[in-house]
Design a protein around this motif. Sequence first.
Motif: not given
Length: 509
Positions: A4-20, A22-28
């Motif tokens: 009833a609730h299909p996946i519309g958007l997905s993130i795989r192995s998402g990483s985000k680094v700012y100076p100093g 790591q805000a996100l580490k391999n996020v699914d």
Amino acid sequence: MTDAHPIGLSIRSGSKVYPGTQALKNVDFDLRMGAVNVLVGENGAGKSTLMKIIAGVEQLNGGTIELDGKPVVFGDKSDAARHGVGIVFQELNLFPNLTVTENIFIGREKTRARVHIDRAAQTEAARALMKRLEQDIDPETPLGNLRIGQQQIVEIAKALAENARILILDEPTSALSAAEVEVLFRVITDLKRQGVGIVYISHRLEELIRIGDYITVLRDGVITGSRSMAGVDIPWIVSNMIGSSSKEFPKTVEHSLGEEVFRVENICLPSPAVGYAVDHMSLSVRAGEIVGLYGLMGAGRTELLECIMAQHPNATGQLFIGGEPVREKSVSGRIRRGLALIPEDRKRDGLVQIMTIRENLTLSSLGDFTRFIHLSLKQEAAKATEFVKRMAIKIASLEHPVSSLSGGNQQKVVIGKALMTRPKILLMDEPSRGIDIGAKAEIFRTMRRLAAEGLGILFVTSDLEEVLALSDRILVMANGKLTGSFPSGAEASAVISAATPNLSRVETQ
């Protein structure tokens, strides 16, 4: 339920680094359509970063995003909006000098022949949106004339006007009254029926339990739990939010506590939205004691500290320092009596960014270096140098602007400025907000050293680990009231339960 609730958007192995950091580490992360996807975690866990990436405000350093099963890259916020992603930020992104209508359609004006702005069509559309949101707001009203809760509703209307398929709500109820929250929840239910996928971020756990269909928990940039909301309880949320191993906070040799040095009785602060922002609060602090004041957003903790510092003339109640009543009605009078506040927003309320480090440090104690009308710059500089060493502030020169310092060192300047007034009580509002882990450890070491020297400290935090690790005693606030008091070493689940007194009522509905 997942069909009833299909996946519309997905993130795989998402990483985000700012100076100093790591805000996100391999996020699914999976965002399901026609459902409320709740995102929860402590301050700094990475929630807002993840949402900014989905909204196109930030881009991933690694990993992929898929929309309806196809890879996609959002170059900026307008690019994400073209793909049907809307976001309502926690900080309002509006123009107070423009009307409600102009704010809703700014940058996306309705036009005739792509030349002239069709003001009548815009006003009509804005009026329809206000009706849908059950608000009696004239679209031609200047936004600055509205109270904060109504401005938040306008921000939500702005997102709805874009016909977003995916709508991100970051702390949408932080400024809303109870009645406005009910309206928002009805709108969310309506959007779900239309198949809109909603991401909902909030610190108010009772809201999450009530409105969520799926829950994702972030801790230090890592997803620690993700599941359907069915069967989720407080212990599950807490264990995934803070984990079993706590952060390393510096512990020092235990010291004995002195006599009561500070007491407040029946502090009340009237509020037009909720009756009382602070509702008959009483508490005490002993010499050498660190009292942690915990609560979720909107609990009234910051307002309590502001009342203590005489920032709300309409507040009532009594204060006592060393058993003697405090009758001073001004901020400067309260400082002279031995109160000092480290404000939550150091840039706005704690520092003057264009002034030097020396000038900021001595700003509250200039009388100590003044004879008649003459200020001794030599004495002032000597005292500033002493406090730079005492607080271990990393600077190149006292004469550099305070804005040149890192967040942690700026916070040390704010604390040094407060200590220079020789306080008996130090009030600290979110002392570790916006600083890195190393700077946090130094701030906490400083707090423990000050307590060992006999200073009474009352500190506000929404970080559960901080309050559990640092406090000699924990007080909990919710809806402006004191809802719990715990000794050092209290269970995390008990503290959370006291901070969410409405939860049992919500779970049984």
